[in-house]
Design an enzyme around this catalytic site. Structure first.
Site, PDB file in Angstrom:
ATOM      1  CE1 TYR A  81       7.987  20.201 -11.697  1.00  0.00           C
ATOM      2  CE2 TYR A  81       8.012  21.405 -13.894  1.00  0.00           C
ATOM      3  CZ  TYR A  81       8.550  21.020 -12.657  1.00  0.00           C
ATOM      4  OH  TYR A  81       9.599  21.824 -11.923  1.00  0.00           O
ATOM      5  CE  LYS A 138       7.339  23.422 -10.193  1.00  0.00           C
ATOM      6  NZ  LYS A 138       7.665  23.404  -8.843  1.00  0.00           N
TER       7      LYS A 138
END
Length: 253
Positions: free
Chosen positions: A154, A158
């Site tokens: 993640y 991002k």
């Protein structure tokens, strides 16, 4: 809204949470909104909230990591609402785990939804934006882009979205298209509730612990992020591009 033309916006991952709040907020700004999520039926609540308030919205089912579905979805939006000139790439998933426990599928799923999805959606929509000589792309990054235990997939996705955003700004600026990213801190959503469950904490206690570390002494809410997105998508933000705005209740190290 400073223009009499009704802009058409697509918000991905808009069935709930930040996406739903953003779709509602953009409708309040006078946008016609395509509420896009993996399951079209799950978008009904967001669409109903918008239409009940007098706005215009449609539900669209789409797997943003599938190129064919993306092209079909954007084509449908253009046909039913008009050319989409506002895109909010919000769709996201979590597959949290420590590196040594993380599977190939955990990594690939997160990369496909966040990064590939933003790429496919932006590529499909930019044609309409260039033709209109106006466009607004907002990508949802996260404070996790700075690094977060148990989120190597993640965090990488991002952080990647921030570089993606800056490059879009460089390539598309001459066509009247801006690209910016909003990076939320702790926001009370189903996703953070799932994180609390993963670490074995009740959600209320999880929020209290988070709030104790935030200068404004509270956690964020989806509407906090929607307000920032509304600014970036507005006509008045035409000279703001390639920026990453952390909406986290205080500075981050």
């Amino acid at each position: 809204m400073s223009t009499t033309e009704q802009r058409v916006a697509i918000v991905t991952g808009a069935a709930r949470g930040i996406g739903a709040a953003t779709a509602v907020r953009l409708a309040e700004e006078g946008r016609a909104v395509a509420v896009l999520d993996l399951d079209e039926a799950s978008c009904a609540g967001t669409v109903a909230q918008i239409t009940k308030a007098g706005g215009t919205a449609i539900a669209v089912g789409c797997d943003v990591s599938d190129a064919g579905q993306v092209e079909s979805a954007v084509g449908r939006v253009a046909e039913e609402l008009g050319a989409p000139t506002i895109l909010v790439n919000n769709a996201g998933v979590l597959r949290d785990n420590l590196l040594f426990k993380m599977s190939d599928t955990d990594w690939d799923t997160v990369m496909n939804v966040h990064l590939r999805g933003a790429f496919l959606m932006s590529r499909a929509c930019q044609k309409h934006m260039v033709d209109a000589e106006f466009g607004r792309i907002v990508n949802l990054s996260s404070s996790s882009a700075l690094g977060n235990r148990g989120q190597v997939n993640y965090s990488a996705a991002k952080a990647g979205l921030q570089g993606f955003t800056k490059t879009l700004a460089i390539e598309l600026g001459k066509f009247g298209v801006t690209a910016n990213a909003v990076a939320p801190g702790f926001i009370a959503t189903d996703m953070t509730a799932a994180t609390a469950e993963r670490v074995g904490m009740g959600f209320e206690d999880f929020q209290k612990a988070a709030a104790s570390q935030i200068p404004v002494a509270r956690v964020g809410h989806p509407e906090d992020i929607a307000n920032a997105i509304a600014f970036f998508t507005g006509d008045a933000a035409g000279f703001v591009s390639g920026q990453v705005l952390y909406v986290a209740g205080g500075p981050l190290n």
